[in-house]
Design an enzyme around this catalytic site. Structure first.
Site, short mmCIF file in Angstrom:
data_model
loop_
_atom_site.label_atom_id
_atom_site.label_comp_id
_atom_site.label_asym_id
_atom_site.label_seq_id
_atom_site.Cartn_x
_atom_site.Cartn_y
_atom_site.Cartn_z
N SER A 151 0.82 -1.22 0.00
CA SER A 151 0.00 0.00 0.00
C SER A 151 0.85 1.26 0.00
O SER A 151 0.52 2.24 -0.67
CB SER A 151 -0.92 0.00 1.22
N HIS A 177 0.78 4.77 4.49
CA HIS A 177 0.25 5.32 3.24
C HIS A 177 0.77 6.74 3.00
O HIS A 177 1.21 7.07 1.89
CB HIS A 177 -1.28 5.33 3.29
#
Length: 520
Positions: free
Chosen positions: A293, A344
């Site tokens: 991610s 992220h």
């Protein structure tokens, strides 16, 4: 033969294309009608030029209605809430009848009233006045000298200049999106899928201990010097859903970034983003963490860097799509538990920085690239220093429980005891699980008195803890305190009646009590 009006037509086209950055939507076969677009322009995102000698004003009215209808179709295609269209006529003479009132007010498409057309008529008798009026309608100064006569060659030369400029600009913009062919995107997809199925057959992909064993981000191990755990988690995924979502995202976002930046730059952006994502996770998140991610968020960072360098092209092509997906992901991340938002955001920033270091193929900007390189080195160095500082070393129960469990699995009871003892000393309110695991390591090291004390503390916090009751019964049995042993064995059996060993312990203690006569 005088081509003056044709020259004015193409001079206006050249102004909008070369000086204002408009793009050609359509040039009609007769070379007399041209539609241009610049959607980022608020005043006139669509410009229509028509070279036609107009005799009567009613023909202007019919053409304005036709133009507005076409403008409405364009508005729907580009999905604009409202569209302003600048409609310019170039005619040798004005209509013979009264026409000014037809141009005085904007014409609005009747259905929905979302397409608005402002029309201007330029004729040989009013070019200066017409250009001033056009400048007012457009919001920018439009002036150029107009001679009395022009040859066909003059017009052809100007027409070719305008079209060549438009073609060159279109090719230049197209080249930004075709710098490379996706290859490593598919390589990374194959690697993470292969690693997932390998994990599934070697202990499972949702088992934290197994993920740690094969390279997950785990703060205590990183603090012990296993720096490679900033990279290896990029290729690990926890469960099929996690793998599927990241693989799908990589397919759509990764291929776009690799086409724009080329394969070598893409590999650097992807891996650097993955590393910076897990550095951020290391600083702000104590839990075990895996997944691509952060690296995928870095691809978003690369697209945002493209938006900074080419803001107009970005706004016209990828802008709405990229920003919408990014905001949805951010909102989803902060609304759900268990998502590594720090990873992220770290990946997003890393992707932006990596893109600045590499820049775009065949478009070097040394000073800017050196600036981003220095900025990246400083950011990583400061983050690592901050992450490895004593004040930020992990004090999270969950992280240390996993570490202690790892030591226990490898029968390193002394190391597990030291980790858990440190947690107990640092924590104001140690959990029942901490006390239980601490007692287990003490039992294994024959520290029964300490183990008994910690089991009582665990049961004080959580009386319905069957394993703690069972282990306490075993300690009392070992100490030959059969009455207390029976008490806690019965509690364990009552809490977990399906555990046969609990009832077996109760029966064993009963037999010992009967044989010793303590129950009499």
């Amino acid at each position: 033969m005088n081509y003056r009006e044709d020259y004015v037509f193409w001079r206006l086209a050249y102004f909008f294309i070369s000086e204002q950055g408009y793009r050609i939507i359509q040039l009609f076969d007769n070379q007399k009608e041209l539609w241009l677009e610049k959607l980022e322009s608020k005043g006139a995102p669509i410009v229509r030029l028509l070279r036609r000698d107009i005799d009567w004003s009613n023909s202007i009215q019919k053409d304005i209605e036709f133009c507005t209808s076409n403008g409405e179709r364009v508005r729907r295609q580009v999905r604009r809430g409202e569209l302003n269209l600048l409609n310019i006529y170039v005619s040798q003479f004005p209509p013979v009848d009264e026409y000014e009132y037809r141009l005085a007010k904007p014409f609005v498409y009747p259905e929905g009233k979302k397409t608005i057309v402002n029309s201007v008529l330029l004729t040989s008798k009013n070019y200066d006045e017409g250009l001033r009026f056009l400048s007012e309608r457009y919001g920018k100064d439009i002036t150029f000298s107009i001679n009395d006569e022009y040859s066909e060659q003059d017009v052809t030369h100007l027409q070719n200049s305008a079209l060549e400029y438009a073609i060159k600009k279109a090719n230049s913009e197209r080249a930004v999106f075709t710098s490379g062919k996706p290859f490593f995107t598919y390589v990374f997809m194959i690697i993470q899928i292969a690693v997932f199925f390998w994990l599934e057959t070697h202990g499972g992909s949702t088992n934290n201990q197994n993920l740690i064993k094969y390279g997950a981000k785990f703060n205590p191990y990183i603090q012990d010097g296993e720096w490679w755990r900033f990279l290896t988690p990029v290729f690990l995924h926890s469960g099929f859903t996690h793998l599927a979502m990241n693989t799908l995202s990589l397919y759509f976002i990764g291929t776009a970034v690799e086409r724009m930046y080329g394969s070598v730059r893409f590999v650097f952006i992807y891996l650097f983003s993955g590393i910076t994502g897990f550095i951020a996770s290391f600083i702000f998140v104590d839990n075990v963490s895996v997944g691509a991610s952060g690296a995928i968020a870095g691809c978003f960072g690369a697209l945002l860097y493209f938006g900074v360098i080419y803001p107009k092209l970005f706004a016209r092509t990828l802008g709405t799509y990229v920003i919408a997906i990014f905001l949805v992901n951010i909102a989803f991340g902060f609304s759900q538990s268990g998502i590594d938002n720090a990873g992220h955001l770290g990946g997003l920033i890393g992707g932006f920085l990596a893109s600045g270091i590499m820049h775009f193929p065949k478009k070097k900007r040394p000073l800017l690239q050196v600036f981003f390189l220095i900025l990246s080195i400083l950011a990583v160095a400061i983050s690592l220093y901050f992450g490895f500082s004593d004040t930020l070393k992990s004090k999270d129960d969950n992280s240390n429980l996993i570490l202690a469990q790892e030591y226990i699995n490898h029968e390193n009871y002394k190391q597990a005891y030291e980790v858990l003892k440190g947690v107990e000393e640092r924590s104001e309110n140690p959990s029942a699980q901490i006390y239980f695991l601490l007692s287990f390591t003490e039992i294994k090291q024959n520290m029964l008195t300490e183990a008994r004390t910690h089991l009582h503390k665990a049961l004080k916090l959580e009386p319905g803890f069957p394993e703690a009751n069972y282990n306490l019964a075993l300690i009392y049995l070992e100490e030959n305190d059969l009455i207390q042993g029976k008490k806690y064995a019965e509690r364990a059996a009552k809490l977990s009646p399906d555990k046969k060993e609990y009832m077996a312990l109760v029966r064993e203690i009963d037999q010992l009590i009967q044989s010793s006569g303590e129950g009499e």
